[in-house]
Scaffold this active site. Sequence first.
Site: not given
Length: 315
Positions: A220, A222-223, A225, A251-252
């Site tokens: 992951s 974050g913003a 992608g 993320g989970d």
Amino acid sequence: MIVTVTPNPSLDRTYEVPALDRGEVVRATGERVDPGGKGVNVSRAVAAAGRRTVAVLPLGGAPGALVADLLAAQGIEVAPVPIAGATRSNIALAEADGVLTKINAPGPELSAAERELLLEAVRSQSPGADWIACCGSLPRGLAPSWYAELTARAHAAGARIALDTSGPALLRALRERPDVVKPNAGELAGAVGRPLATVGDAVKAAEELRELGARAVLASLGADGQILVTGEGTWFGEARVDAVRSNVGAGDASLAGFLAAGGAGPGALASAVAHGAAAVRLPGSVMPAPDDLEPSAVTVTAQVPADRALREPAP
């Protein structure tokens, strides 16, 4: 069926506040109490999608009893391991502009006997599991090699392992070749010992984790992608998100979407991105249901934008 393992679960209280002013009385505009921990969140997202899931976790004291009740109310089967210590309680403060402040308690210390009981609980739930998702930090009493031991035992029983942890616990477990690992950008940078400034940097770091033993890496960013790096190829996925309400558990939710979609290939990555994007639009650590997903807002491509600078570089 997806089994989740959360060695250090929590009872999570999330307060929505206009702004966080230190030293002042801050009046919350909203409040939620949820069962917490990365594996717990994966189970919650899997259950929200209508799939069967069993949550294996050590529970103790009044907070532990409440965690079990909250999970059962969401249709999640709980395989509790009773412990002498009390389950930790965490606090999250979500500001109106999307900034999140978290206060995580250390959690109880597990005894040698409790450690073995936890491994035995995972073994007893393994038959018939499509995936065993091992997630989160290790509590006091569990050595960094604990996830490696669990992975080895699960593989010996024919189960597939998805691992979401960081630091020494991640590096030790890579030796046992987990089927997929899911770091975020910061955890990925920590694993390879250098900062990540571009998508290409993240892909290179993921490839190094594969060289160390991971069969696939779902990261992951974050913003920026998510990326999926496997022996069959590398893909980049992103989604349009107009407003972020809370990124707790995003993320989970992504890992749950990935595993629920089969845990391999670009289709599973698209599901991961859709679930993560839906999660950040929801309050607190609410996990997305199918109606919250917007698949049309997701794009997945094998043409990875390697030179794209990360909006949130990983130090």
